[in-house]
Scaffold this motif. Structure first.
Motif, PDB file in Angstrom:
ATOM      1  N   ARG A 109     -20.251   5.498  -6.648  1.00 60.64           N
ATOM      2  CA  ARG A 109     -20.284   6.119  -5.319  1.00 60.64           C
ATOM      3  C   ARG A 109     -21.175   5.363  -4.334  1.00 60.64           C
ATOM      4  O   ARG A 109     -20.959   5.423  -3.139  1.00 60.64           O
ATOM      5  N   GLY A 110     -22.173   4.653  -4.803  1.00 65.16           N
ATOM      6  CA  GLY A 110     -23.045   3.924  -3.895  1.00 65.16           C
ATOM      7  C   GLY A 110     -22.471   2.609  -3.415  1.00 65.16           C
ATOM      8  O   GLY A 110     -23.050   1.958  -2.534  1.00 65.16           O
ATOM      9  N   ASP A 111     -21.352   2.196  -3.955  1.00 65.19           N
ATOM     10  CA  ASP A 111     -20.728   0.929  -3.588  1.00 65.19           C
ATOM     11  C   ASP A 111     -19.831   1.148  -2.363  1.00 65.19           C
ATOM     12  O   ASP A 111     -19.074   2.123  -2.314  1.00 65.19           O
ATOM     13  N   PRO A 112     -19.891   0.253  -1.358  1.00 62.37           N
ATOM     14  CA  PRO A 112     -19.045   0.432  -0.166  1.00 62.37           C
ATOM     15  C   PRO A 112     -17.555   0.372  -0.476  1.00 62.37           C
ATOM     16  O   PRO A 112     -16.732   0.828   0.338  1.00 62.37           O
ATOM     17  N   ARG A 113     -17.183  -0.161  -1.639  1.00 65.11           N
ATOM     18  CA  ARG A 113     -15.770  -0.209  -2.016  1.00 65.11           C
ATOM     19  C   ARG A 113     -15.254   1.114  -2.566  1.00 65.11           C
ATOM     20  O   ARG A 113     -14.040   1.332  -2.656  1.00 65.11           O
ATOM     21  N   TYR A 114     -16.159   1.991  -2.939  1.00 60.32           N
ATOM     22  CA  TYR A 114     -15.767   3.236  -3.596  1.00 60.32           C
ATOM     23  C   TYR A 114     -14.840   4.079  -2.712  1.00 60.32           C
ATOM     24  O   TYR A 114     -13.780   4.540  -3.164  1.00 60.32           O
ATOM     25  N   ALA A 115     -15.227   4.266  -1.456  1.00 60.16           N
ATOM     26  CA  ALA A 115     -14.424   5.113  -0.559  1.00 60.16           C
ATOM     27  C   ALA A 115     -13.018   4.556  -0.383  1.00 60.16           C
ATOM     28  O   ALA A 115     -12.034   5.305  -0.324  1.00 60.16           O
TER      29      ALA A 115
END
Length: 554
Positions: free
Chosen positions: A40-46
């Protein structure tokens, strides 16, 4: 004659060929991205949990596991199983229900980096990795070898979930379902000890895993394991020339777009239009029909949209325009409302990469959606046509995205026996869809109520669902609808799995029990393992908790 991974001839000796192949494989491995867990903390997650189609559902997994090879996938599945985490798989993101974006799913395995298309000389078939979009499949097959597979309508669909549901598309009347051309499948399975491994199954009669191949010709996604790649070669083909192993791509496609203004359409004209379309399908859906090279769809939007449309195409070359004219004359016979007709000719690839953009782009751009469908063996009755007119014109339901769709079916699809593949519907003449789309989440209750009531009344004579029989033939598993498993919405007494699989369901259950005895891969409409298989599964291993051994849903 031999070919390398991209279809080029390999000169010289076998030793040189093996050396070249080894270098090519090393090069391909070097290009692969290393597997990675995106939290969830990775910008790719969303981005990775965002759906490209039908944004009605949003998941919240602990992480998304990006994989780039079969070995990566084995490790990803094993880690999820060992950690007792419920998993789901995403290729193109087009699941119409919340099977992947389920709150219970803790791990999503994303296949989008597995997007190769090549000719495999060892298998004598074309290999398509599960994360490849259909548009890329069409492009690579056409530019590389001049061939195609008759798969889905939207180029954004992922091959992974689409093919194993049968794979219906614009050219299925001419060439059958894409699954009819499936030669083999590689997937990752989990045995009763909780061990993940890869396995290959082909349609060869001598293959001990042949039943697993059969299950992937219409058994639906999320049932038996995780597909990593498919191999395609048409039945009754042979030899080493790749260009002769799949249908040749058409030289061109003639397309017509017909439009009526709702202001000019009364009940009589509407009923005549539907009756004509259904009558034409009853006359021209045999496997030897001279109209097999024609596909046509009626898009009957609600009156507030302003228009009704027919979109048709033909690949019949010099005869294409004549066939389209004859079809349009039959459909519009006796319909008093005037119409416009725009005709154009396109190359196969231009059409395949951007078919009817006015239809697909709005839905993939952010709409929320509920779809329901039904196979038909006969045209609509007069009562059903009255119901359709009422629901599309009534003013007490403000549902701008409401629609009834009818698409021609049959042709070569109906030349295959119902049990030769897992796709059991082999004598239908029409596929029908009932849908509602909306942009504001607050409109969901009203929109769902409208489409559910519409569908229920259309099939009121058979318990609110298209029960297989003289008139209907169930529904398409690639368009899953959890309502069919709800006894309040399905009062027919016929279970959801009979609507989708008919007499093939017990065979699918046996295959499920053998290859996924712990029911690791499951969702609300997944094939259930036989009760005996669940009882015999290792009792100390319960992926995702004891409830997951038995699955979810009815």
């Amino acid at each position: 004659m031999r070919f390398d991974a991209v279809g080029a001839r390999i000169p010289g000796s076998n030793q040189f060929a093996r050396h070249s192949m080894a270098r090519a494989m090393d090069f391909m491995k070097a290009l692969r991205v290393a597997p990675e867990k995106i939290g969830r903390g990775d910008p790719r997650y969303a981005f990775l949990i965002r759906r490209d189609f039908n944004k009605r559902f949003t998941g919240n997994p602990d992480y998304v596991h990006l994989v780039g090879s079969t070995e990566d996938l084995v490790d990803a599945v094993q880690e999820a199983v060992r950690s007792n985490l419920r998993l789901a798989v995403r290729s193109g993101g087009h699941c119409l229900e919340g099977f992947v974006a389920d709150p219970a799913v803790r791990v999503v395995i994303d296949m989008s980096l597995m997007s190769g298309v090549s000719y495999d000389p060892e298998m004598g078939a074309f290999a398509v990795e599960a994360g490849t979009t259909l548009g890329e499949v069409y492009r690579r097959l056409f530019l590389g070898w001049g061939v195609m597979i008759p798969a889905g309508e939207s180029p954004d669909l992922g091959a992974g979930g689409h093919v194993l549901g049968g794979a219906f598309g614009f050219l299925c009347r001419q060439h059958g379902l894409a699954a009819d051309h499936l030669y083999g499948v590689e997937l990752v399975v989990v045995d009763q000890t909780g061990t993940a491994r890869s396995v290959v199954a082909t349609r060869e009669p001598s293959d001990p895993n042949r039943e697993l191949w059969w299950a992937h010709t219409g058994g639906g996604g999320g049932n038996f394991g995780v597909v990593t790649r498919y191999w395609f070669r048409s039945p009754a083909t042979s030899g080493t020339d790749p260009a002769a192993l799949l249908p040749r791509a058409p030289d061109s496609i003639h397309v017509c777009r017909v439009s009526w203004n709702w202001d000019n359409m009364n009940r009589r004209d509407f009923t005549r239009l539907l009756r004509n379309f259904g009558d034409w399908c009853e006359r021209n859906s045999d496997s030897d029909s001279r109209y097999a090279e024609l596909c046509s769809t009626l898009y009957l939007m609600r009156r507030q949209s302003g228009k009704l449309e027919l979109k048709a195409l033909s690949t019949a070359g010099p005869d294409a325009e004549r066939l389209l004219d004859e079809h349009l004359a039959a459909v519009t016979d006796g319909v008093g409302a005037p119409y416009t007709n725009h005709v154009e000719s396109l190359s196969w690839l231009a059409f395949a990469l951007n078919p009817f953009p006015e239809l697909f782009k709005p839905v993939s751009g952010g709409a929320l959606f509920k779809g329901k469908d039904a196979f038909l063996r006969r045209r609509f009755t007069d009562r059903q046509m009255d119901v359709a007119y009422d629901y599309l014109t009534r003013a007490d339901h403000d549902v701008p995205g409401g629609m009834l769709g009818l698409v021609t079916y049959g042709g070569r699809v109906n030349s295959v026996a119902p049990d030769a593949t897992a796709s059991a519907q082999r004598d239908s003449i029409l596929a029908s869809s009932y849908s509602a789309g909306w942009g504001d989440p607050q409109d969901e209750p009203r929109s769902l109520a409208w489409v559910r009531a519409f569908y229920r009344e259309m099939f009121a004579d058979s318990g609110g669902v298209p029960a297989p029989g003289e008139v209907c033939d169930g529904a398409m598993i690639n368009h899953p609808d959890v309502d069919l498993a709800d006894p309040e919405l399905n009062t027919s007494g016929i279970p959801w799995h009979t609507l989708y699989y008919k007499d093939n369901y017990p065979r699918l259950q046996r295959i499920k029990s053998h290859w996924d005895p712990l029911n690791v891969f499951h969702h609300a409409l997944s094939v259930r393992p036989l009760a005996e298989a669940v009882r015999l599964a290792t009792p100390t291993f319960t992926p995702g908790g004891a409830s997951n051994v038995r699955g979810r849903g009815p």
